[in-house]
Motif scaffolding. Structure first.
Motif, mmCIF file in Angstrom:
data_model
loop_
_atom_site.group_PDB
_atom_site.id
_atom_site.type_symbol
_atom_site.label_atom_id
_atom_site.label_comp_id
_atom_site.label_asym_id
_atom_site.label_seq_id
_atom_site.Cartn_x
_atom_site.Cartn_y
_atom_site.Cartn_z
ATOM 1 N N PHE A 80 0.371 -1.130 0.219
ATOM 2 C CA PHE A 80 -0.111 -0.249 0.352
ATOM 3 C C PHE A 80 0.713 1.444 0.126
ATOM 4 O O PHE A 80 0.469 2.490 -0.601
ATOM 5 N N LEU A 81 1.937 1.286 0.718
ATOM 6 C CA LEU A 81 2.666 2.521 1.317
ATOM 7 C C LEU A 81 3.455 3.035 -0.473
ATOM 8 O O LEU A 81 4.420 4.330 0.073
ATOM 9 N N SER A 82 3.568 1.772 -1.176
ATOM 10 C CA SER A 82 4.175 2.494 -1.845
ATOM 11 C C SER A 82 3.992 2.252 -3.176
ATOM 12 O O SER A 82 4.660 2.039 -4.535
ATOM 13 N N SER A 83 2.810 2.497 -3.601
ATOM 14 C CA SER A 83 1.427 2.236 -3.803
ATOM 15 C C SER A 83 1.495 3.820 -5.490
ATOM 16 O O SER A 83 0.251 3.945 -6.396
ATOM 17 N N GLY A 84 1.930 4.764 -5.064
ATOM 18 C CA GLY A 84 1.626 6.358 -4.991
ATOM 19 C C GLY A 84 1.962 6.296 -6.996
ATOM 20 O O GLY A 84 1.341 6.836 -7.437
ATOM 21 N N ASP A 85 2.751 5.550 -7.007
ATOM 22 C CA ASP A 85 3.273 5.573 -8.432
ATOM 23 C C ASP A 85 3.284 4.596 -8.881
ATOM 24 O O ASP A 85 4.665 4.039 -10.043
ATOM 25 N N LYS A 86 2.425 3.643 -8.586
ATOM 26 C CA LYS A 86 1.930 2.793 -9.730
ATOM 27 C C LYS A 86 0.846 2.080 -9.503
ATOM 28 O O LYS A 86 0.152 2.946 -8.983
ATOM 29 N N ARG A 218 8.616 5.660 10.350
ATOM 30 C CA ARG A 218 9.190 5.939 10.254
ATOM 31 C C ARG A 218 9.584 3.525 10.210
ATOM 32 O O ARG A 218 10.241 3.777 9.004
ATOM 33 N N GLU A 219 9.288 3.382 11.154
ATOM 34 C CA GLU A 219 9.632 1.753 11.516
ATOM 35 C C GLU A 219 8.781 1.115 10.316
ATOM 36 O O GLU A 219 8.575 0.150 10.359
ATOM 37 N N GLY A 220 7.874 1.553 9.882
ATOM 38 C CA GLY A 220 6.614 0.985 8.415
ATOM 39 C C GLY A 220 5.058 1.265 9.614
ATOM 40 O O GLY A 220 4.859 1.775 10.525
ATOM 41 N N GLY A 221 4.322 0.847 8.421
ATOM 42 C CA GLY A 221 2.983 0.805 8.930
ATOM 43 C C GLY A 221 2.281 2.291 9.027
ATOM 44 O O GLY A 221 2.910 3.385 8.625
ATOM 45 N N THR A 222 1.504 2.420 9.553
ATOM 46 C CA THR A 222 0.378 4.144 9.352
ATOM 47 C C THR A 222 -0.939 4.432 10.831
ATOM 48 O O THR A 222 -0.784 3.041 11.599
ATOM 49 N N GLU A 223 -0.687 5.542 11.358
ATOM 50 C CA GLU A 223 -1.254 5.361 11.873
ATOM 51 C C GLU A 223 -2.482 7.197 12.061
ATOM 52 O O GLU A 223 -2.181 7.673 10.856
ATOM 53 N N PHE A 224 -3.081 7.272 13.184
ATOM 54 C CA PHE A 224 -2.879 8.668 12.729
ATOM 55 C C PHE A 224 -3.221 9.539 13.744
ATOM 56 O O PHE A 224 -2.672 8.901 15.213
ATOM 57 N N GLU A 225 -2.345 10.131 13.220
ATOM 58 C CA GLU A 225 -1.972 11.771 14.181
ATOM 59 C C GLU A 225 -2.856 11.884 14.785
ATOM 60 O O GLU A 225 -3.009 13.049 14.025
ATOM 61 N N LEU A 291 0.711 8.954 1.503
ATOM 62 C CA LEU A 291 1.420 9.072 0.010
ATOM 63 C C LEU A 291 2.299 10.376 -0.665
ATOM 64 O O LEU A 291 2.787 11.114 -0.182
ATOM 65 N N GLN A 292 3.461 9.802 -1.155
ATOM 66 C CA GLN A 292 4.451 10.578 -1.501
ATOM 67 C C GLN A 292 5.362 10.982 -3.016
ATOM 68 O O GLN A 292 5.124 9.727 -3.281
ATOM 69 N N PRO A 293 5.337 11.863 -3.254
ATOM 70 C CA PRO A 293 5.918 11.523 -4.347
ATOM 71 C C PRO A 293 7.240 11.094 -4.605
ATOM 72 O O PRO A 293 8.300 11.212 -3.449
ATOM 73 N N THR A 294 7.901 10.417 -5.456
ATOM 74 C CA THR A 294 8.509 10.550 -6.228
ATOM 75 C C THR A 294 9.489 10.641 -7.446
ATOM 76 O O THR A 294 8.961 11.755 -7.989
ATOM 77 N N GLU A 295 10.825 10.468 -6.819
ATOM 78 C CA GLU A 295 11.632 10.545 -8.403
ATOM 79 C C GLU A 295 10.978 10.627 -9.687
ATOM 80 O O GLU A 295 10.999 11.303 -10.965
ATOM 81 N N GLU A 296 10.477 9.092 -9.770
ATOM 82 C CA GLU A 296 9.843 8.585 -10.792
ATOM 83 C C GLU A 296 8.524 9.163 -11.351
ATOM 84 O O GLU A 296 8.118 9.689 -12.998
ATOM 85 N N LEU A 297 8.328 9.599 -10.362
ATOM 86 C CA LEU A 297 7.168 9.953 -10.202
ATOM 87 C C LEU A 297 6.403 11.238 -9.723
ATOM 88 O O LEU A 297 5.433 10.555 -8.337
ATOM 89 N N PRO A 298 6.702 12.514 -9.622
ATOM 90 C CA PRO A 298 6.130 13.411 -8.500
ATOM 91 C C PRO A 298 4.667 13.707 -8.863
ATOM 92 O O PRO A 298 4.835 13.316 -10.274
ATOM 93 N N PHE A 299 4.139 14.279 -8.185
ATOM 94 C CA PHE A 299 2.545 15.059 -8.718
ATOM 95 C C PHE A 299 2.478 15.682 -9.749
ATOM 96 O O PHE A 299 3.364 16.825 -9.695
#
Length: 305
Positions: A80-86, A218-225, A291-299
């Motif tokens: 899920f976390l690496s799906s923004g450019d896929k 940072r250690e992986g996964g998600t949460e609501f802050e 979701l974060q932009p990547t070098e391969e696929l910026p927003f």
């Protein structure tokens, strides 16, 4: 944010009344925005994607938004976390049995396809980045100076198991400073009271604080802050159910509260959706967002295409 005073002659697609309604209610329904052939093309492409994706090695990641009483359930694995450019496929909770296997055909098991459809798939790219009507709507709203597009997905809402999406606002998941998210939600099939049509709390964008944000750890996964004290509880009877026909575009303010019920029908409820946010320097996209932009696929910048 308040609308800029304009006359109808200064607008290219929306009317002054429609712009005012968006800013007053926090959402706007635009029937017939997509032509029938555009809807058909998106539906055909969605079916091809569902039929052709490979289950071999797929982690069968289940997508859940997390009910309020158990927000820790929200999906947060690496798939899920690496799906923004896929282009990836996420399963309905009830489509995966206790044995960890699908309990139905794969094309009736997928909750959504996302999150880089608008860049990576030619059919969705055309309807998103090269759509003159859509650019006109964005200009008429005057919500963004330099809109960027992210988080594109087809939501399938499968028959009988299409999951409930609890009350939320989109800026919780796509947090910018200042808040700037707007959802563009296209009905690809008729949305009815039984297959999970959207419901809105009109005007709630004016009174609802963004009290939390959905972050990657940072250690992986998600949460609501938590950002602020919780908002006052809302009443179901104050919500407005918005049924609509295929081809309808729904504009969704990032702070307006909305939800959808479980699909109890025998019909799917396909929808295509993506979000626009303001680009820097006008707004800062939070580095903690899932979701974060990547070098391969910026927003993608809407007005650069």
């Amino acid at each position: 944010m308040s609308p800029v005073a304009v006359t109808d002659s200064e607008l290219s697609y929306l009317t002054q009344k429609q712009v005012a309604k968006f800013y007053d209610d926090g959402y706007l329904i635009l029937p017939g925005f997509l032509e029938q052939d555009e809807v058909a093309a998106l539906m055909e492409r969605t079916q091809r994607l569902l039929d052709s994706f490979d289950l071999e090695g797929h982690p069968l990641t289940k997508f859940t938004t997390g009910e309020e009483e158990d927000e820790s359930k929200h999906v947060g694995d690496e798939y899920f976390l690496s799906s923004g450019d896929k282009v990836r496929f996420f399963m309905e909770e009830d489509a995966v049995g206790k044995d960890g296997k699908l309990n139905r055909p794969k094309n009736r098991a997928v909750n959504k396809i996302g999150h880089g459809l608008h860049e990576l798939d030619p059919v969705f790219r055309e309807i998103t980045l090269h759509n003159s009507k859509l650019k006109s709507v964005a200009r008429d709203l005057k919500f963004h100076k330099d809109p960027a597009i992210l988080q594109s997905m087809v939501i399938c809402k499968q028959p009988e198991i299409g999951g409930k999406v609890p009350e939320h606002n989109d800026s919780t998941f796509l947090y910018t400073d200042p808040p700037s998210a707007v959802g563009f939600w296209f009905a690809l099939e008729n949305c009815t009271p039984t297959n999970g049509a959207l419901s809105f709390l009109p005007g709630s964008h004016k009174t609802t604080r963004i009290s939390k944000r959905f972050v990657r750890l940072r250690e992986g996964g998600t949460e609501f802050e938590k950002l602020a004290e919780d908002n006052e509880p809302t009443k179901d009877e104050d919500y407005v159910l918005e049924t609509c026909d295929a081809g309808t575009l729904v504009l969704i303010h990032g702070s307006v509260l909305h939800k959808s019920e479980k699909n109890r029908s025998q019909a799917t409820r396909y929808a295509y959706t993506f979000h626009m946010i303001e680009s820097e320097p006008y707004a800062k996209y939070d580095g903690k967002n899932w979701l974060q932009p990547t070098e391969e696929l910026p927003f993608s910048k809407l007005f650069e295409h």
